[in-house]
Enzyme design. Structure first.
Site, PDB file in Angstrom:
ATOM      1  N   CYS A  42       6.407  -5.081  15.796  1.00 23.66           N
ATOM      2  CA  CYS A  42       6.103  -4.087  16.820  1.00 23.66           C
ATOM      3  C   CYS A  42       4.659  -4.331  17.238  1.00 23.66           C
ATOM      4  CB  CYS A  42       6.316  -2.693  16.265  1.00 23.66           C
ATOM      5  SG  CYS A  42       8.010  -2.501  15.650  1.00 23.66           S
TER       6      CYS A  42
ATOM      7  N   GLU B 210       0.817  -1.204   0.000  1.00 23.73           N
ATOM      8  CA  GLU B 210       0.000   0.000   0.000  1.00 23.73           C
ATOM      9  C   GLU B 210       0.858   1.264   0.000  1.00 23.73           C
ATOM     10  OE1 GLU B 210      -4.174  -1.215   1.903  1.00 23.73           O
ATOM     11  OE2 GLU B 210      -2.652  -0.843   3.419  1.00 23.73           O
TER      12      GLU B 210
ATOM     13  N   CYS C 273       1.585  -2.319  15.744  1.00 21.37           N
ATOM     14  CA  CYS C 273       1.578  -2.033  14.296  1.00 21.37           C
ATOM     15  C   CYS C 273       0.869  -3.134  13.513  1.00 21.37           C
ATOM     16  CB  CYS C 273       3.018  -1.894  13.811  1.00 21.37           C
ATOM     17  SG  CYS C 273       3.139  -1.701  12.022  1.00 21.37           S
TER      18      CYS C 273
ATOM     19  N   SER D 136      12.199   6.294   7.795  1.00 26.13           N
ATOM     20  CA  SER D 136      11.882   5.968   9.180  1.00 26.13           C
ATOM     21  C   SER D 136      12.343   4.543   9.492  1.00 26.13           C
ATOM     22  CB  SER D 136      10.366   6.075   9.391  1.00 26.13           C
ATOM     23  OG  SER D 136      10.016   5.581  10.660  1.00 26.13           O
TER      24      SER D 136
ATOM     25  N   CYS E   9      -0.898   5.926   9.846  1.00 27.83           N
ATOM     26  CA  CYS E   9       0.340   5.276  10.277  1.00 27.83           C
ATOM     27  C   CYS E   9       0.068   3.934  10.932  1.00 27.83           C
ATOM     28  CB  CYS E   9       1.009   6.102  11.360  1.00 27.83           C
ATOM     29  SG  CYS E   9       1.975   7.406  10.756  1.00 27.83           S
TER      30      CYS E   9
ATOM     31  N   GLY F 102       6.872  -2.125   6.011  1.00 27.45           N
ATOM     32  CA  GLY F 102       8.228  -2.661   5.981  1.00 27.45           C
ATOM     33  C   GLY F 102       9.269  -1.809   6.680  1.00 27.45           C
ATOM     34  N   GLU F 103      10.434  -2.411   6.865  1.00 29.92           N
ATOM     35  CA  GLU F 103      11.551  -1.748   7.521  1.00 29.92           C
ATOM     36  C   GLU F 103      12.571  -1.364   6.431  1.00 29.92           C
ATOM     37  OE1 GLU F 103      12.747  -0.436  10.497  1.00 29.92           O
ATOM     38  OE2 GLU F 103      14.369  -0.062   9.080  1.00 29.92           O
TER      39      GLU F 103
ATOM     40  N   ASN G  48      -3.180   4.742  16.034  1.00 28.72           N
ATOM     41  CA  ASN G  48      -4.268   4.430  15.109  1.00 28.72           C
ATOM     42  C   ASN G  48      -4.687   2.981  15.291  1.00 28.72           C
ATOM     43  OD1 ASN G  48      -4.388   6.963  13.602  1.00 28.72           O
ATOM     44  ND2 ASN G  48      -2.314   6.421  12.946  1.00 28.72           N
TER      45      ASN G  48
ATOM     46  N   CYS H 215       3.459   8.507   1.446  1.00 30.13           N
ATOM     47  CA  CYS H 215       3.990   7.516   2.377  1.00 30.13           C
ATOM     48  C   CYS H 215       4.163   6.210   1.598  1.00 30.13           C
ATOM     49  CB  CYS H 215       2.986   7.361   3.519  1.00 30.13           C
ATOM     50  SG  CYS H 215       3.455   6.123   4.709  1.00 30.13           S
TER      51      CYS H 215
ATOM     52  N   SER I 268      11.722   5.455  15.102  1.00 33.89           N
ATOM     53  CA  SER I 268      10.516   5.048  15.823  1.00 33.89           C
ATOM     54  C   SER I 268      10.915   4.699  17.247  1.00 33.89           C
ATOM     55  CB  SER I 268       9.894   3.825  15.137  1.00 33.89           C
ATOM     56  OG  SER I 268       9.435   4.192  13.866  1.00 33.89           O
ATOM     57  N   LEU I 269      10.857   5.676  18.109  1.00 31.32           N
ATOM     58  CA  LEU I 269      11.367   5.482  19.467  1.00 31.32           C
ATOM     59  C   LEU I 269      10.310   4.837  20.384  1.00 31.32           C
ATOM     60  CD1 LEU I 269      13.871   5.986  21.229  1.00 31.32           C
ATOM     61  CD2 LEU I 269      12.886   8.200  21.833  1.00 31.32           C
ATOM     62  N   HIS I 270       9.238   5.563  20.626  1.00 34.68           N
ATOM     63  CA  HIS I 270       8.041   5.052  21.322  1.00 34.68           C
ATOM     64  C   HIS I 270       8.200   4.719  22.805  1.00 34.68           C
ATOM     65  CE1 HIS I 270       6.545   5.090  17.326  1.00 34.68           C
ATOM     66  NE2 HIS I 270       7.097   3.968  16.947  1.00 34.68           N
TER      67      HIS I 270
ATOM     68  N   CYS J  13       6.562  -7.341   6.954  1.00 33.00           N
ATOM     69  CA  CYS J  13       7.700  -6.868   7.756  1.00 33.00           C
ATOM     70  C   CYS J  13       8.204  -8.030   8.600  1.00 33.00           C
ATOM     71  CB  CYS J  13       7.250  -5.712   8.659  1.00 33.00           C
ATOM     72  SG  CYS J  13       8.615  -4.873   9.498  1.00 33.00           S
TER      73      CYS J  13
HETATM   74  N1  SAH Z   1       9.203   0.224   9.736  1.00 37.40           N
HETATM   75  C1  SAH Z   1       9.519   1.586   9.851  1.00 37.40           C
HETATM   76  C2  SAH Z   1       8.688   2.490   8.959  1.00 37.40           C
HETATM   77  C3  SAH Z   1       7.223   2.196   8.833  1.00 37.40           C
HETATM   78  S1  SAH Z   1       6.176   2.470  10.230  1.00 37.40           S
HETATM   79  C4  SAH Z   1       9.448   2.032  11.278  1.00 37.40           C
HETATM   80  O1  SAH Z   1       8.965   1.284  12.105  1.00 37.40           O
HETATM   81  O2  SAH Z   1       9.924   3.127  11.559  1.00 37.40           O
HETATM   82  C5  SAH Z   1       5.896   4.240  10.270  1.00 37.40           C
HETATM   83  C6  SAH Z   1       5.604   4.788  11.676  1.00 37.40           C
HETATM   84  O3  SAH Z   1       4.281   4.426  12.103  1.00 37.40           O
HETATM   85  C7  SAH Z   1       6.541   4.241  12.727  1.00 37.40           C
HETATM   86  O4  SAH Z   1       6.981   5.252  13.590  1.00 37.40           O
HETATM   87  C8  SAH Z   1       5.659   3.258  13.448  1.00 37.40           C
HETATM   88  O5  SAH Z   1       6.150   2.985  14.715  1.00 37.40           O
HETATM   89  C9  SAH Z   1       4.349   3.986  13.446  1.00 37.40           C
HETATM   90  N2  SAH Z   1       3.184   3.121  13.737  1.00 37.40           N
HETATM   91  C10 SAH Z   1       3.077   1.798  13.570  1.00 37.40           C
HETATM   92  N3  SAH Z   1       1.851   1.370  13.943  1.00 37.40           N
HETATM   93  C11 SAH Z   1       1.169   2.466  14.356  1.00 37.40           C
HETATM   94  C12 SAH Z   1      -0.159   2.678  14.814  1.00 37.40           C
HETATM   95  N4  SAH Z   1      -1.024   1.685  14.909  1.00 37.40           N
HETATM   96  N5  SAH Z   1      -0.537   3.940  15.132  1.00 37.40           N
HETATM   97  C13 SAH Z   1       0.338   4.964  15.000  1.00 37.40           C
HETATM   98  N6  SAH Z   1       1.593   4.827  14.540  1.00 37.40           N
HETATM   99  C14 SAH Z   1       2.018   3.591  14.232  1.00 37.40           C
HETATM  100 FE1  SF4 Z   2       7.649  -3.194  10.859  1.00 40.91          FE
HETATM  101 FE2  SF4 Z   2       7.772  -0.528  11.318  1.00 40.91          FE
HETATM  102 FE3  SF4 Z   2       5.487  -1.884  11.768  1.00 40.91          FE
HETATM  103 FE4  SF4 Z   2       7.604  -2.240  13.364  1.00 40.91          FE
HETATM  104  S1  SF4 Z   2       6.421  -0.333  13.073  1.00 40.91           S
HETATM  105  S2  SF4 Z   2       6.310  -3.877  12.499  1.00 40.91           S
HETATM  106  S3  SF4 Z   2       9.302  -2.083  11.920  1.00 40.91           S
HETATM  107  S4  SF4 Z   2       6.485  -1.599   9.773  1.00 40.91           S
END
Ligand code: SAH
Ligand code: SF4
Length: 388
Positions: A142, A114, A145, A225, A367, A193-194, A324, A131, A247-249, A138
């Site tokens: 996480c 997508e 996600c 990212s 996201c 994806g990463e 989200n 985006c 992506s710190l979190h 992936c």
């Molecule tokens: N894999 C990479 C890039 C794609 S994710 C990464 O993890 O950085 C893009 C961003 O969306 C990342 O910061 C990820 O942590 C965040 N993300 C993933 N799931 C989410 C969700 N359900 N709600 C909000 N942000 C989310």
């Molecule tokens: Fe993969 Fe990024 Fe989602 Fe983590 S946040 S599962 S690295 S796409």
């Protein structure tokens, strides 16, 4: 006893026609080489011919040889024998009530990802961000996600990454590549994806996307990212000069291990060291820390203070992302008030902390909501699907 001869079986089958090569996503040098290897273009003419094709493909967005008026008609006919300039199929197109557009792109049978266009990300300048995905699925999971629930199918090629921009530009009617007032002005590798597990594909795609005689999106407007693939962060900077987002979190290893499991391999201290050493990092080129707001998990004032402390001295901005939701998740998004309090603490410490406005939630385009049905097929099943 009568015998019937099955003539259709006796006939030798005609040799299968060679599939035509798609020139649409090749880099400059591979394009030139491909022309030479085809035998259709003399080596001494290849650079000039590749230059012409490049402009038609990447500046004018051509999807056939027909409009290429500065190439002789006979030459175009010859090129058509072995080549195409083609887009992947758009399997699904959705438009959100807020104008966000999402395309499910089918690159090959069973290989779908997508891409999301978010208009007017910076209201005053009317800019839009695309985006894009770097992988189908992936390898990381996480816990918050949606993409992470889909196993990795494969890396996207550079051509497939570039095709996402081409598809978006087709839909936005944004050819030839405008030099200013662009609808699609920024690119973020924040789709599926990463990206740092596909650095070759990402770097090659960025060479194509940032080329001034083509799509011409400056490297300063392309953000990659990563969830924290520490050993590749320096190489990303050296090879692409991309803007970096992390992506710190979470600010402590115990919680980050749970939310972003790659943290077990590359803990926060190593990640921060790699960020500080990112090539070109300065006040003019800040790193973005993404921080998803999860109710009762990482959103307290103490968490905000720990965040400020962790990034102290790093040229950075913080992107607070309201979580989200997606089908089946156990997480909830923090309340508005909690997010505002968190943002205020970070702001007071001198860091910009915009709260990302959720966009396209109604079409699961925000996201972390992206996912496709693609699954990794056994090679035999894939060959069967491709043959049908
Ligand atoms: N894999 C990479 C890039 C794609 S994710 C990464 O993890 O950085 C893009 C961003 O969306 C990342 O910061 C990820 O942590 C965040 N993300 C993933 N799931 C989410 C969700 N359900 N709600 C909000 N942000 C989310
Ligand atoms: Fe993969 Fe990024 Fe989602 Fe983590 S946040 S599962 S690295 S796409």
């Amino acid at each position: 006893m009568s015998v019937t001869l099955d003539l259709s079986r006796a006939r030798p089958s005609a040799p299968a026609a060679e599939p035509k090569i798609n020139l649409a996503g090749l880099g400059r040098e591979p394009l030139r080489q491909t022309l030479i290897e085809s035998g259709l273009v003399a080596p001494e003419k290849a650079r000039m011919r590749a230059g012409q094709l490049w402009r038609w493909i990447h500046h004018f967005g051509a999807t056939s040889f027909e409009p290429m008026s500065d190439i002789a008609k006979e030459t175009r006919a010859t090129l058509e024998e072995k080549f195409v300039v083609a887009r992947p199929e758009v399997a699904l197109r959705q438009v959100s009530t807020d104008g966000t557009r999402k395309w499910l792109i089918r690159f090959a049978p069973g290989i779908e990802a997508e891409t999301v266009f978010i208009p007017d990300v910076a209201q005053s300048r009317g800019q839009g961000a695309l985006c894009i995905s770097s992988q189908v699925g992936c390898t990381l999971n996480c816990s918050f996600c949606h993409t992470g629930t889909q196993a990795l199918v494969r890396n996207l090629t550079a051509a497939e990454i570039v095709a996402q921009i081409q598809v978006a530009r087709d839909d936005l009617g944004e050819w030839p590549s405008p030099r200013e007032d662009r609808k699609l002005s920024n690119i973020v590798f924040m789709g599926m994806g990463e990206p740092l597990y596909n650095l070759d594909g990402v770097a090659e795609a960025m060479d194509i996307l940032s080329d001034n005689e083509g799509i011409g999106i400056s490297r300063r407007r392309i953000t990659v990212s990563t969830s924290g693939v520490v050993p590749e962060i320096k190489a990303l900077g050296e090879r692409t000069q991309a803007m970096l987002a992390i992506s710190l979190h979470a600010t402590n290893d115990a919680l980050r291990d749970e939310l972003v499991p790659i943290n077990k391999r590359y803990p926060i201290a190593e990640l921060m060291a790699a960020v500080k050493a990112y090539p070109g990092l300065s006040n003019a080129k800040r790193v973005t820390f993404e921080y998803v707001m999860l109710k009762g998990v990482n959103d307290s004032p103490a968490d905000a203070k720990a965040l400020v402390k962790l990034i102290s001295g790093v040229p950075a901005k913080i992107n607070l992302i309201p979580f989200n939701p997606w089908p089946g998740t156990a997480f909830e998004c923090s309340d508005r008030k909690t997010i505002e309090t968190f943002a205020a603490i970070v702001n007071r410490a001198g860091y910009a902390a915009p709260v990302r406005k959720p966009r396209g939630r109604d079409i699961l385009a925000a996201c972390g909501q992206l996912k496709s049905e693609s699954e990794k097929l056994r090679a035999s099943a894939r060959r069967k699907a491709e043959a049908s």
